[in-house]
Scaffold this motif. Structure first.
Motif, PDB file in Angstrom:
ATOM      1  N   ASN A  97       0.790  -1.224   0.000  1.00  0.00           N
ATOM      2  CA  ASN A  97       0.000   0.000   0.000  1.00  0.00           C
ATOM      3  C   ASN A  97       0.830   1.286   0.000  1.00  0.00           C
ATOM      4  O   ASN A  97       0.293   2.370  -0.083  1.00  0.00           O
ATOM      5  N   LEU A 140      -4.794  -3.006  -5.885  1.00  0.00           N
ATOM      6  CA  LEU A 140      -3.931  -3.912  -5.128  1.00  0.00           C
ATOM      7  C   LEU A 140      -4.128  -5.336  -5.637  1.00  0.00           C
ATOM      8  O   LEU A 140      -5.237  -5.730  -5.987  1.00  0.00           O
ATOM      9  N   PHE A 146      -4.791   7.196   0.892  1.00  0.00           N
ATOM     10  CA  PHE A 146      -4.320   5.981   1.547  1.00  0.00           C
ATOM     11  C   PHE A 146      -5.505   5.167   2.086  1.00  0.00           C
ATOM     12  O   PHE A 146      -5.567   3.953   1.954  1.00  0.00           O
ATOM     13  N   GLU A 147      -6.456   5.882   2.673  1.00  0.00           N
ATOM     14  CA  GLU A 147      -7.651   5.225   3.205  1.00  0.00           C
ATOM     15  C   GLU A 147      -8.411   4.491   2.105  1.00  0.00           C
ATOM     16  O   GLU A 147      -8.811   3.341   2.269  1.00  0.00           O
ATOM     17  N   THR A 183      -6.445   1.351   1.066  1.00  0.00           N
ATOM     18  CA  THR A 183      -6.400   0.241   2.023  1.00  0.00           C
ATOM     19  C   THR A 183      -7.782  -0.339   2.306  1.00  0.00           C
ATOM     20  O   THR A 183      -7.891  -1.510   2.634  1.00  0.00           O
ATOM     21  N   THR A 184      -8.832   0.460   2.202  1.00  0.00           N
ATOM     22  CA  THR A 184     -10.148  -0.116   2.478  1.00  0.00           C
ATOM     23  C   THR A 184     -10.786  -0.722   1.232  1.00  0.00           C
ATOM     24  O   THR A 184     -11.470  -1.726   1.334  1.00  0.00           O
ATOM     25  N   PHE A 185     -10.549  -0.153   0.069  1.00  0.00           N
ATOM     26  CA  PHE A 185     -11.216  -0.674  -1.130  1.00  0.00           C
ATOM     27  C   PHE A 185     -10.276  -1.384  -2.096  1.00  0.00           C
ATOM     28  O   PHE A 185     -10.714  -2.003  -3.058  1.00  0.00           O
ATOM     29  N   GLY A 186      -8.971  -1.296  -1.843  1.00  0.00           N
ATOM     30  CA  GLY A 186      -8.029  -2.002  -2.709  1.00  0.00           C
ATOM     31  C   GLY A 186      -7.821  -1.346  -4.059  1.00  0.00           C
ATOM     32  O   GLY A 186      -7.235  -1.936  -4.956  1.00  0.00           O
TER      33      GLY A 186
END
Lengths: 348, 449, 82
Positions: free
Chosen positions: A46, A62, A339-340, A343-346
């Protein structure tokens, strides 16, 4: 000129102090006269910088780590493809080549092209197989042995002289000056990259490199030799210059011709004082310094995309000698919301 | 108002640089049934843990292996490796499909006989065969694979004594480019021992040399060594024919094929790296066909594959005993499956799935067995969904070696259940009871009161 | 019990601790509980609310709840009342 629209997915966006080739590959692609590109960044971590550089990638996703297995990787790519309609994927990590080679036919079925070496080509140039490779194709390589246990290392320290190189299966190499160091590096590399670990004779001389592209039929489409001018403590080039070295080009063409190499390649070579060329490693992909080749006149990423799409591609015949690259780092600023989202939705 | 579906509350720290969430798809699928039988029912009816064998999977795998070899080479015979799983029901499934028996002790030999194997379909391997075992095997006309010179001389004596000509093969070890070389077994090729043994057998005139056998190692992930081994055996077949004008009837490549389990310390998944039966078959049969032996005299090919044929057919259904936080904040989960019944946990990163639907979120988890020992660890570190006490887990691909190498330690060994092709369940080995264990024990009189 | 002030909890369950720079993800239930703590509801009342709202037995909720709270403390998100 009407440029052809394409969507290209690229991995290796880790443009850090030991950089992945993704961002320079994309820079090469962006300079293409023939293609109008949408670039999809594919990342494993990430904090891979490329994700956040919106003039480099149009969108990022990701991916599951290679250790999650081929099926999860394929499912994820299938999902991304359902949104993005990818034309070509350019994988840029060693560790993802094995799964990608295996997936190549299945990717083709969903309309995604790759241009990768065959599994046989990929396996035979493996660090652990380098001695046989040298014999088979008549090229000089240093003595090396692949070991699977610590006890084998003990036995070997009698045969090999120190210093010796201790190399991980996929990445990382250390110079060990005594048995204790060799043991420490063995454990470190075995834990990180699995077995075997490779012990290699330390050949002294100047390290030189060639970046090359093979069309899979024995032709060398592109080849540019380079010498690293400055090497970081991680052994990565921080500056380099293109060379006029006919023997290196001949060696590259010899390898391309006899192995019918398909795809990008980097040869790591030690040139000894006696002007002998030892191949110490063959990387089965485009290296991070690819943009030097682009700058010197050979747009290897663009040529690779053409090969992947089956477009006739003429070999580059020249490059500018004495072109240099100086790598620099750059602090990119972004908000935590990005970043949020990643990391939460890829995806970002 | 209808209540919302409950998920155990979770907070995960985002590790910078280390990827965790890949999107919306769960990484795990629950395994809620095996061949149509709900794992819940298996656990209720037969207890937890319970070992489960799928006849369907055995048959599919066997057929796949057989197809791979017989479409490339006409004369192929499989021999079921008893040590991999010698539960009678399992052996009989293989025998019914046409497998011979491959045994490595007097105990296994008798088991093969009791499973109805005729003597001439039993291959007797291994370094430890007693004189009594050998005599029995000679009388039954079994194929005896000689492991060392002492055995060779014993057999010559037995042949004279019984006035029989035993059918023998010799086991050969060799360098095939893999490490370690299994030189504990048989006669070495490179130092001339193998050729020496062959000459002794031929010149004695007392033994009928019908086969050559090698077994290059275990969990061999590449196919090339099999090609090398086959070529070396075929060279010997030709050499024997040239010197003694004797045709070798079979070559036996042993076993050692990998299963799709993932070895500890391996970065890539076993299911991605394990060669297919087709790949093994291609390497072996090409070496036979391309040898200098004329077509009509090519030998039969015997394969003693064990692991690759049975590993995927076995599962364990177990349950969660407790969840704990380790001192460093990591989660640990204790399950009722210990290393005493899951020996292979020492070298595999076993595949573990929840046995019921679960929340999508997962945590880094250490999975321990129930034994009072620190080494009783099934998975040192894996991303695993959060399960509750009593929830079921299913460990897959455990069919090889666990049901022979297991040990009774602290607890009793569980039921083993076979699911047949119709989805019916059959206990094929009962769980042990206190009596099973104590019935073998004797108490001296003075300790009785 | 008190949540660290200035902690940012977003709709997606993303938590950012501006004091340490750490970030976290919560699942739906976790977010619900943390929000309730944030509103100053006592732990006992939160448990009651969760029991009413979700399909869960009180025994298993209690264990999970305790574990969750201990993780919040472990990550320094939750402090004893001061």
């Amino acid at each position: 000129m009407n440029r052809r629209k394409l969507t290209i997915a690229v991995t290796g966006l880790n443009n850090i102090d030991s950089p992945g080739p993704g961002v320079p590959v994309i820079r090469g692609l962006r300079e293409s006269d023939e293609f109008d590109l949408r670039i999809i960044g594919l990342a494993y971590e990430n904090l891979e910088p490329g994700i956040y550089l919106h003039d480099v990638v149009d969108k990022s996703y990701l991916l599951p780590l290679p250790s999650a297995g081929i099926e999860s990787l394929f499912e994820r790519i299938e999902y991304i493809n359902s949104i993005e309609n990818i034309d070509v994927i350019i994988p840029n990590f060693d560790a993802e080549l094995f799964p990608m080679i295996k997936l190549e036919p299945r990717l083709a079925e969903i309309g995604i092209k790759c241009f990768l070496p065959t599994l046989e080509q990929f396996e035979e140039r493996h660090k652990a197989n380098l001695p046989e490779y040298g014999k088979k194709y008549n090229v000089k390589v240093p003595e090396s042995t692949a070991i699977n246990s610590y006890s084998e290392l003990k036995k070997l320290s009698e045969e090999f002289e120190f210093p010796m190189l201790v190399k991980g299966k996929y990445y990382e190499a250390y110079t060990a000056y005594n048995e204790e160091q060799a043991g420490m590096y063995f454990n470190k590399l075995a834990n990180k990259w699995g077995l075997p670990v490779i012990i290699q004779e330390f050949v002294t001389g100047t390290e030189v490199n060639v970046i090359a592209l093979g069309d899979g039929k024995g032709n060398t489409i592109a080849a540019v030799p380079m010498r690293k001018q400055y090497i970081t403590d991680k052994g990565k080039a921080w500056g380099g210059i293109t060379l006029d070295d006919k023997k290196m080009l001949e060696l590259t063409e010899h390898i391309m011709k006899s192995t019918k190499w398909r795809g990008g390649m980097e040869l790591e070579i030690i040139k000894t004082k006696k002007n002998e060329y030892y191949i110490i490693e063959i990387n089965p992909r485009i290296p991070a310094w690819v943009y030097l080749a682009v700058g010197a006149g050979q747009n290897i990423p663009e040529a690779l995309v053409k090969l992947a799409l089956g477009i006739e591609t003429k070999p580059y015949e020249s490059y500018q000698v004495g072109k240099m690259f100086i790598r620099y780092s750059w602090d990119h600023i972004c908000d935590i919301q990005e970043f949020e989202k990643l990391t939460t939705f890829g995806e970002l | 108002m209808e209540k919302l579906k409950y998920e155990r509350p979770i907070i995960n720290k985002i590790n910078l640089g280390i990827p965790n969430k890949f999107g919306t798809k769960p990484k795990f699928e629950p395994i809620t049934q095996i061949d149509g039988v709900p794992v819940q029912i298996l656990a209720e009816k037969f207890g937890s843990p319970v070992m489960v064998i799928s006849e369907k999977k055995i048959k599919e795998t066997y057929k796949e292996a057989k197809r791979a070899f017989t479409t490339r080479y006409p004369k192929v015979q499989f021999a079921w490796s008893y040590k991999t799983n010698y539960l009678d029901a399992v052996c009989r499934i293989f025998h019914k499909m046409g497998s011979w028996a491959e045994v490595v002790s007097g105990f296994e030999y008798d088991k093969a006989l009791s499973n109805g194997m005729p003597g001439n379909q039993i291959i007797f391997n291994g370094p430890d065969k007693s004189l009594k075992d050998l005599e029995k095997a000679v009388i039954n006309k079994s194929y005896i694979h000689i492991d060392h010179f002492d055995e060779l001389y014993d057999l010559i004596e037995i042949a004279e004594k019984l006035d029989e000509k035993p059918k023998v093969a010799i086991r050969i070890n060799m360098n095939t480019g893999i490490y370690p070389i299994w030189d504990k077994f048989g006669f070495n090729l490179e130092n001339g021992d193998a050729w020496n043994a062959i000459n002794k057998i031929m010149i004695s005139g007392k033994l009928d040399l019908v086969g050559l056998h090698t077994h290059i190692g275990t969990f061999i992930n590449t196919v090339e060594p099999y090609g090398v081994a086959t070529t070396k055996l075929m060279d010997l077949v030709i050499r024997i024919n040239e010197k003694f004008h004797t045709l070798i009837k079979y070559i036996d490549l042993g076993g050692g094929f990998a299963s799709t389990n993932t070895l500890r310390g391996s970065y890539l998944q076993g299911s991605d790296t394990c060669p297919s039966f087709d790949a093994y078959a291609e390497a072996i049969t090409n070496s036979i066909i391309n040898s200098g032996m004329d077509i009509e005299n090519l030998p039969m090919l015997i394969l003693e594959s064990g692991r690759a044929l049975i590993d995927e057919a076995g599962s364990i259904v177990g349950s969660v005993i407790a969840n704990k936080r380790l001192a460093d904040g990591r989660r640990s989960m204790i399950i009722d499956v210990g290393v005493n019944i899951l020996f292979t946990a020492f070298w595999y990163d076993h595949l573990i799935n929840p046995g019921q639907s679960f929340s999508y979120n997962s945590e880094e988890t250490t999975i321990y067995g129930p034994l009072c020992m620190n080494i009783d660890c099934i998975r040192p570190n894996m991303q695993f969904p959060v399960l509750k006490k009593g929830d079921l887990i299913v460990i897959s691909k455990i069919g090889a070696y666990n049901m022979t190498q297991w040990m009774q330690f602290i607890t009793m060994r569980p039921n083993v259940v076979l699911i047949d092709l119709q989805g019916q369940t059959h206990v094929i080995r009962q769980n042990e009871t206190l009596e099973t264990i104590t019935s073998l024990e004797l108490i001296p009189d003075y300790l009785k009161s | 019990m008190k949540i660290k002030s200035n902690l940012a909890i977003s709709e997606s369950g993303f938590v950012f601790d501006p004091e340490t720079g750490d970030s976290f993800t919560l699942n739906f239930t976790g977010k619900d509980i943390l929000n309730q703590i944030n509103q100053g509801i006592s732990l006992n009342d939160i448990q009651k609310n969760i029991l009413e709202k979700y399909d869960v037995e009180s025994d298993s909720l209690e264990m999970n709840f305790y574990d969750f709270i201990s993780m919040l403390k472990h990550f320094n998100i939750l402090h004893e009342n001061e």
